[in-house]
Each structure stands twice: as C-alpha cells, then as structure tokens.
Design a protein around this motif. Structure first.
Motif, PDB file in Angstrom:
ATOM      1  N   GLY A  86      -7.744  -1.102  14.770  1.00  0.00           N
ATOM      2  CA  GLY A  86      -8.459  -2.374  14.760  1.00  0.00           C
ATOM      3  C   GLY A  86      -9.222  -2.652  16.040  1.00  0.00           C
ATOM      4  O   GLY A  86     -10.107  -3.527  16.051  1.00  0.00           O
ATOM      5  N   SER A  87      -8.914  -1.966  17.129  1.00  0.00           N
ATOM      6  CA  SER A  87      -9.656  -2.167  18.375  1.00  0.00           C
ATOM      7  C   SER A  87     -10.962  -1.380  18.347  1.00  0.00           C
ATOM      8  O   SER A  87     -11.115  -0.435  17.566  1.00  0.00           O
ATOM      9  CB  SER A  87      -8.814  -1.731  19.584  1.00  0.00           C
ATOM     10  OG  SER A  87      -7.719  -2.603  19.769  1.00  0.00           O
ATOM     11  N   ALA A  88     -11.921  -1.758  19.193  1.00  0.00           N
ATOM     12  CA  ALA A  88     -13.242  -1.137  19.145  1.00  0.00           C
ATOM     13  C   ALA A  88     -13.763  -0.827  20.541  1.00  0.00           C
ATOM     14  O   ALA A  88     -13.511  -1.569  21.496  1.00  0.00           O
ATOM     15  CB  ALA A  88     -14.228  -2.060  18.418  1.00  0.00           C
ATOM     16  N   LEU A  89     -14.500   0.285  20.624  1.00  0.00           N
ATOM     17  CA  LEU A  89     -15.187   0.692  21.843  1.00  0.00           C
ATOM     18  C   LEU A  89     -16.687   0.622  21.583  1.00  0.00           C
ATOM     19  O   LEU A  89     -17.169   1.164  20.578  1.00  0.00           O
ATOM     20  CB  LEU A  89     -14.785   2.111  22.238  1.00  0.00           C
ATOM     21  CG  LEU A  89     -13.351   2.296  22.755  1.00  0.00           C
ATOM     22  CD1 LEU A  89     -12.944   3.764  22.683  1.00  0.00           C
ATOM     23  CD2 LEU A  89     -13.250   1.796  24.189  1.00  0.00           C
ATOM     24  N   GLY A  90     -17.418  -0.035  22.467  1.00  0.00           N
ATOM     25  CA  GLY A  90     -18.862  -0.204  22.273  1.00  0.00           C
ATOM     26  C   GLY A  90     -19.643   0.374  23.442  1.00  0.00           C
ATOM     27  O   GLY A  90     -19.313   0.152  24.602  1.00  0.00           O
ATOM     28  N   VAL A  91     -20.680   1.141  23.121  1.00  0.00           N
ATOM     29  CA  VAL A  91     -21.507   1.761  24.157  1.00  0.00           C
ATOM     30  C   VAL A  91     -22.961   1.353  23.970  1.00  0.00           C
ATOM     31  O   VAL A  91     -23.378   0.947  22.884  1.00  0.00           O
ATOM     32  CB  VAL A  91     -21.386   3.310  24.119  1.00  0.00           C
ATOM     33  CG1 VAL A  91     -19.948   3.738  24.381  1.00  0.00           C
ATOM     34  CG2 VAL A  91     -21.870   3.859  22.779  1.00  0.00           C
TER      35      VAL A  91
END
Length: 277
Positions: free
Chosen positions: A201-206
């Motif tokens: 459910g967690s997210a990494l954004g670039v």
C-alpha cells in the motif's frame, strides 16, 4: 729615618692592591645623593602600566567580538545560510517518533520520520539516530513529499553508514505502521537503507530532479551542471545497489511518477516486499 720609612710604608700599604680599603674622606661642601625611593608593594599600590594593561585587554576582546560578529553576518548573509539556520535550530521541517513496541519492526526499533526535507535535514537525522540509539537493522520509516535533493542524498548516506533499514509509511500512537508515500528527494534517503522494505500500500514517487546548484546555474552553464549532478546521483544509486533504471524513470517527467511494486523491485529500489512491519 724609621718614622719617615714607616709613613712611607703605611702609605704604600694603604694604596696596595692587596691591602685594606680605606674609605676616602668626603670633600668639604659635598652632600651625598638621597637613595632612590622604594616601590610600594602594599594593597593600595598601583603597578606601573596597570591601567594600560586592562585597557589593552578590553580593546583586544572588543576586536575579537567584532571580528566574530562580522564573520557571523557574512555567513548568515549567504543565500542559503538563513534557511539552513532556521531549519536546524528554530523550526525543523522534519519530525520524528520512536516506536519500540513489538508490534512494529518485528521487535526492532522504528524511527518514524515525516515532513519535508529541508536544508539541514541530514544533520537533524543524524542527531535523531544518535538520540534514539538505533542499532544496525533498525528501521527508518519515511513519509515525505521530498524537498532538498542534496540533503536527501546525505540522509541516505547517514542511514547506510549506520547499517539501518528503510521503509515507507507512518506510525500511529499505538505503534502500528500504516501505508504512506515517499517522493522526490525522499527516494534518495530511502535508497540508503541496507534493507529496503516495500510495505503493501505504500508508494515511491520519482520525477526529474533539479538541484540548488542547477537553479543558480541557469543562464550560465546549466547543461554542464545537470550532467555533473546526474553523474553524482547515478554513482550514489549504484553504490546503494539500485539499478540505473530508476534514473531513467526520473528523467522522463517533471510530474511525480508513482512506481508500482513490481517496478520498484525490478529497479532494486525495494529489496524486501512485506505485508506489514
């Protein structure tokens, strides 16, 4: 004859180098000079140069204060000095909570860090790690929209130097870890983890990154500066064990691109997917 010889002999003995010295008689009208005055050593005595010694010390101390003040003014008048000082001492942009109960981290300590990455974030994080007495394997839980690129990289270096793991999420008051997000400069801090947990459910954004140096280089040599920063970031990610694919993903858009779990694992940004800490 004897009297004359005796007088002559007496005079010779008197002037002999080995004979006794006889003090010369004072001349008529001669007055001896008085002895020089003795210097008083009492409590009320004033030493020569005492006032000038104290005055010189005061002047020297004043000069030191002025030089320190001028140096401090020059330091604070630098473009980023004031914001750095504010972020470090007055109102840090990041906040933290230490979670030590068994429900989080599988028995490991979890330092939950949230907020925007400011100009003094790396120093702030190092102090929090020291205060929390984190040990290798403990977890730094990140939740941040990003911020200062250079500070994000330095945070990752500090995390790796302490042998800590990273994850994305937030911790509630009960010690339960919930899903969260980590974007932009936060991704570089996340990459510093020895083990990088991918919470469900967690997210990494670039996105395409810019540094403070790049912003100042506009109109001068922005292309060369961009190449330099890109090379540094690529070298950092490689040392952390992350694939260069993440740099390609960053360069594709100015907007945040959220990586799906599969992408993050393929890029080796996430090393250990888990359901919960």
């Amino acid at each position: 004859m004897s009297g004359g010889n005796g007088q002559h002999e007496g005079m010779g003995f008197r002037h002999s180098p080995t004979g006794p010295r006889v003090a010369p008689r004072p001349q008529p009208g001669f007055t001896p000079a008085p002895p020089p005055p003795q210097v008083q050593r009492g409590a009320g005595a004033q030493r020569p140069g005492f006032r000038w010694g104290r005055l010189g010390s005061a002047v020297f101390f004043t000069i030191l204060l002025l030089s320190a003040g001028i140096r401090a003014y020059r330091d604070l008048s630098a473009p980023d000095a004031w914001s750095f000082w504010m972020d470090q001492y007055v109102s840090p942009s990041l906040s933290s909570t230490l979670v030590t109960n068994a429900e989080a981290g599988g028995g490991r300590a979890v330092l939950a860090v949230s907020g925007r990455i400011g100009p003094a974030a790396a120093i702030w994080l190092r102090e929090r790690i020291k205060e929390s007495q984190l040990k290798p394997g403990d977890v730094v839980l990140l939740s941040s929209p990003g911020g200062n690129l250079e500070q994000g990289v330095l945070m990752g270096e500090i995390i790796r130097a302490h042998g800590l793991s990273t994850a994305v999420g937030v911790a509630d008051k009960g010690g339960r870890v919930r899903a969260g997000f980590c974007a932009s400069a936060c991704v570089f801090a996340f990459a510093g983890g020895q083990t990088r947990y991918g919470l469900d459910g967690s997210a990494l954004g670039v996105h395409r990154f810019t540094s403070e140096a790049q912003g100042r280089a506009l109109g001068q040599d922005a292309v060369a500066d961009t190449q330099r920063v890109t090379g540094s970031i690529l070298g950092y990610m490689t040392r952390m064990g992350v694939s260069s694919q993440v740099i390609e993903a960053m360069s594709q858009t100015r907007d945040i691109r959220w990586l799906d779990p599969g992408e993050a694992e393929t890029m080796k940004l996430v090393t250990t997917p888990v359901k919960a800490l």
